[in-house]
Design an enzyme around this catalytic site. Structure first.
Site, PDB file in Angstrom:
ATOM      1  N   GLY B  72       6.796  27.173 -29.979  1.00  0.00           N
ATOM      2  CA  GLY B  72       6.971  26.596 -31.308  1.00  0.00           C
ATOM      3  C   GLY B  72       8.266  25.805 -31.423  1.00  0.00           C
ATOM      4  CB  THR B  73      11.680  26.477 -30.144  1.00  0.00           C
ATOM      5  OG1 THR B  73      11.831  27.713 -30.843  1.00  0.00           O
ATOM      6  CG2 THR B  73      13.017  25.754 -30.100  1.00  0.00           C
ATOM      7  CG  ASN B 151       9.515  33.315 -40.383  1.00  0.00           C
ATOM      8  OD1 ASN B 151       9.801  32.507 -41.264  1.00  0.00           O
ATOM      9  ND2 ASN B 151      10.418  33.853 -39.606  1.00  0.00           N
ATOM     10  CD  GLN B 179       4.688  33.548 -38.554  1.00  0.00           C
ATOM     11  OE1 GLN B 179       3.705  34.286 -38.513  1.00  0.00           O
ATOM     12  NE2 GLN B 179       5.760  33.765 -37.812  1.00  0.00           N
ATOM     13  CB  SER B 199       3.808  29.291 -31.540  1.00  0.00           C
ATOM     14  OG  SER B 199       4.210  30.223 -30.562  1.00  0.00           O
ATOM     15  N   GLY B 200       1.353  29.745 -29.296  1.00  0.00           N
ATOM     16  CA  GLY B 200       0.313  30.607 -28.742  1.00  0.00           C
ATOM     17  C   GLY B 200       0.480  32.085 -29.052  1.00  0.00           C
ATOM     18  CG  HIS B 201       4.402  34.188 -29.060  1.00  0.00           C
ATOM     19  ND1 HIS B 201       5.122  35.171 -29.683  1.00  0.00           N
ATOM     20  CD2 HIS B 201       5.031  33.024 -29.321  1.00  0.00           C
ATOM     21  CE1 HIS B 201       6.168  34.616 -30.278  1.00  0.00           C
ATOM     22  NE2 HIS B 201       6.124  33.318 -30.079  1.00  0.00           N
ATOM     23  CB  THR B 237       3.822  21.061 -13.439  1.00  0.00           C
ATOM     24  OG1 THR B 237       4.243  20.076 -12.511  1.00  0.00           O
ATOM     25  CG2 THR B 237       2.531  21.703 -12.956  1.00  0.00           C
ATOM     26  CB  CYS B 323      22.351  46.251 -39.746  1.00  0.00           C
ATOM     27  SG  CYS B 323      23.839  46.578 -40.667  1.00  0.00           S
TER      28      CYS B 323
END
Lengths: 295, 400
Positions: B72-73, B151, B179, B199-201, B237, B323
């Site tokens: 995605g980036t 997200n 998303q 994005s694939g994941h 590639t 945190c």
């Protein structure tokens, strides 16, 4: 995910000494609490102490903490460390003692241990009637406005933990962790502190005066500063006799020094010198100081 | 630790077993280079073409409009840079305050290079006001870039309306749909979007593969310069196995779009149960929201402590608290929404997938009240006292 030690996780899942302390309204026993942090900052600690007035000793310590895993574990660790010790001894607890008790903290989480130390000091100062605000800010300029961190707080943590980078300061007291516009200022401050390690006698004298004027206990850092100054006065005398002295460490009221050259080789002169230095230090810094010669 | 209950699907997803099966031969048997002139490589090229068909089908786009990327980036960086080179004379850019870091940080860098950037604000639900876009956009605006859905909160933006405004001024319209792909139907044939990142994941394909939709006719310039792969629009590639996986995942996502209603039911069940815990609230736009996401603020306690407590039960979620990031500042999204600090630090996102079961949701509902109760008992702030209300006001002032 953070790499927390077993001890941190244990004290988070099974915290010891959580909660407040009810005032038993008993003669000779006082109850006090100290508070640091806020909900806006993302962590806050209210430390409760039950004090045996006569012995100036902590009978019980409990905590209430809003914060992450390591904030809760640090708070619980602190209460375990200070139960049963005197207030003077408690004032010598540093954030490192808390972190060490926990088997270490990720550097980004060191501010949790600093919060513990600050709450402890706040509670004791409150009990002793020392103005906390005065101590907290000491007229020191606000360096980080995002997290409200004064120059003096940064100074203290830099000196006590030998910090050398802005990132470290951010991890310990959060300064610079917001908009990060104060980064350059913190950098300058670290550089200044490093220079000041060669403290001039006049500056230390000023510190003695301030501490006396505010009638507040000396911190370990102040003790080290003052001891250094006094030792600088003693050194010329020793040098004249072919010896020398170097400050090794200050632990509570124990000043560890290394005696060198002619002084170090002779046991009787060691004892004499040790006493001479002790007398001077007691006179100039604190009457309770004990000098110990280490090799 | 008991079996994992994975409710962090906006972070990443489980690779579908069918996707794994589709990929494996391309890691073992068919290792040829699709650019090669022999049939051994050529058959891999055919498989890539098939994957492109599958991805195009999910977006109702043409195959030639799909460029495979690594993530995605990369897609977002490529799209934004491409928009700048498409209209080099325009120096104004528009995005929102709640974008992903890969968009926000790029815009910050572009500001240093002389571009002017308008960051559109959001309201307390995390929703945009298109009037603000109308007021900001000019003939000098090269690009309007926004996410399709957030997200953290799942809030869905009115992208088609925003795109219509961008069109009026001749600005390129880029949408980060990372998303959304696989969760909401997408139809590029009737869309105002010029460039769109997926994005694939996030949709049950492996990490390391994504796609960029580029509307036919758009003056596209590549980010990566090199060989002729992807018709010269993305040199390097091809990640053959990843692309095959993305293709299969896109095909499955299309099939499962109908199941999203079930996912939503489970999300609603979870949300309703969590809101039964006192002093909780939803962060996000309930009316325009991804069907799999809920972001709940548990007041007076801190998110990281909640996550570690959930972790004991094998439950995976995430938090916008300071945190968790190590950055000391809580989520920029929740801050942009002007949430009070009482809620901000204790916000937890649960994001479901098609694998989420009712039993898993019920397990969360079983353990959560005890976790919240325990942490609140530890906290010095456990009710709405005046001093903490002051923090709330400060938070609101800070947001203005």
């Amino acid at each position: 995910m953070w790499d927390y030690s077993e001890k941190v996780l244990d004290l988070f899942y099974n915290p010891k000494n959580q909660g407040a302390i009810e005032d038993p309204n008993q003669d000779g026993v006082a109850v006090v609490f100290g508070e640091v942090g806020s909900i806006a900052c993302g962590d806050a600690l209210r430390l409760h102490l039950k004090i045996e007035v006569e012995a100036d000793k902590i009978l019980d310590a409990r905590f209430q903490t809003f914060g992450c895993t390591s904030a809760i574990a640090s708070s619980s660790a602190l209460t375990e460390i200070i139960k049963g010790i005197t207030l003077d001894a408690a004032l010598n607890i540093s954030n490192r003692d808390i972190a060490n008790y926990l088997g270490g903290l990720p550097e980004e989480k060191m501010h949790c241990s600093v919060m513990g130390q600050e709450a402890l000091e706040a509670a004791i100062f409150k009990y002793r009637g020392i103005e906390v605000e005065q101590h907290e800010d000491d007229d020191g300029a606000l360096i980080c406005s995002c997290f409200g961190v004064s120059e003096n707080r940064i100074r203290r943590v830099v000196i006590e933990n030998n910090l050398t980078t802005v990132e470290q300061v951010t991890s310990y007291v959060k300064a610079g962790g917001g908009c990060s516009s104060c980064g350059a200022e913190i950098e300058d401050l670290i550089a200044a502190i490093q220079q000041e390690k060669e403290l001039t006698a006049s500056r230390v004298a000023a510190e003695i005066a301030t501490a006396q004027a505010q009638n507040r206990p000396l911190t370990t850092v102040q003790k080290i500063n003052l001891v250094q100054t006094v030792l600088q006065e003693v050194r010329p005398m020793l040098l004249a006799d072919g010896g020398d002295v170097e400050l090794y460490d200050v632990e509570g009221d124990t000043v560890k020094v290394v005696l060198k050259g002619a002084c170090g080789s002779c046991s009787s002169s060691t004892a004499t010198l040790k006493n001479a230095i002790e007398v001077r230090l007691r006179e100039r810094v604190l009457p309770t100081l004990i000098v110990e010669a280490v090799s | 630790m008991s079996a994992v209950i994975y409710l962090d699907n906006n972070a990443t997803t489980q690779v579908d077993p069918e996707v794994v099966e589709a990929i494996l031969p391309y890691l073992t048997q068919y290792y040829g280079n699709p650019s090669s002139m022999h049939s051994f490589g050529g058959q891999v090229g055919k498989a890539l073409k098939q994957a492109r068909v599958q991805v195009a089908a999910l977006l109702s786009a043409e195959e030639s409009e799909i460029i495979f990327t690594s993530c995605g980036t990369e897609g977002n960086n490529t799209a934004i840079r491409a928009a700048l080179t498409a209209q080099p004379d325009r120096k104004h850019l528009i995005t929102t305050q709640v974008e992903h870091a890969c968009v926000l940080n790029l815009f910050k860098q572009l500001e240093k290079q002389g571009y002017t950037v308008t960051y559109l604000s959001v309201d307390h639900k995390g929703q945009l006001d298109l009037m603000e876009l109308e007021a900001a956009i000019t003939g000098n605006t090269a690009l309007v870039s926004m996410m399709y859905a957030n997200n953290e909160t799942g809030t869905v933006f009115p992208v088609e309306q925003a795109g219509a405004i961008a069109k009026e001024y001749g600005a390129t319209f880029h949408v980060d749909a990372v998303q959304v792909a696989g969760k909401l139907p997408l139809n590029m044939k009737i869309s105002t979007i010029d460039l769109m990142t997926i994005s694939g994941h996030k949709l049950h394909a492996p990490k390391g593969v994504g796609a960029l939709y580029v509307r036919r006719g758009f003056r596209f310039r590549p980010l990566l310069i090199g060989g002729h792969q992807e018709r010269g629009r993305r040199a390097g590639t091809e990640n053959v196995a990843g692309i095959i996986g993305l293709g299969k995942a896109a095909e499955l996502a299309q099939l499962h779009l109908a199941d999203v209603a079930t996912e939503k039911k489970l999300r609603d069940r979870l949300e309703k149960g969590l809101l039964a815990i006192p002093n909780t609230e939803i962060n996000g736009d309930r009316k325009n929201r991804l069907p799999n996401t809920t972001n709940i603020g548990f007041k007076y306690i801190e998110g990281e402590a909640i996550l570690l407590s959930l972790d004991q039960y094998g439950i995976c979620a995430s938090s916008g608290s300071a945190c968790t990031s190590g950055s000391l500042e809580p989520s920029h999204v929740l801050r942009a929404m002007g949430l009070p600090y009482t809620t901000l630090h204790g916000s937890i996102r649960f994001s479901l997938s098609r694998y989420t079961t009712e039993a898993e949701v019920d397990r969360v509902l079983e353990v959560m009240p005890g976790i919240v109760e325990r942490l609140r008992a530890l906290s010095p702030f456990n009710n709405d006292q005046a001093e903490w209300l002051q923090d709330r006001e400060e938070a609101l002032v800070g947001a203005v």
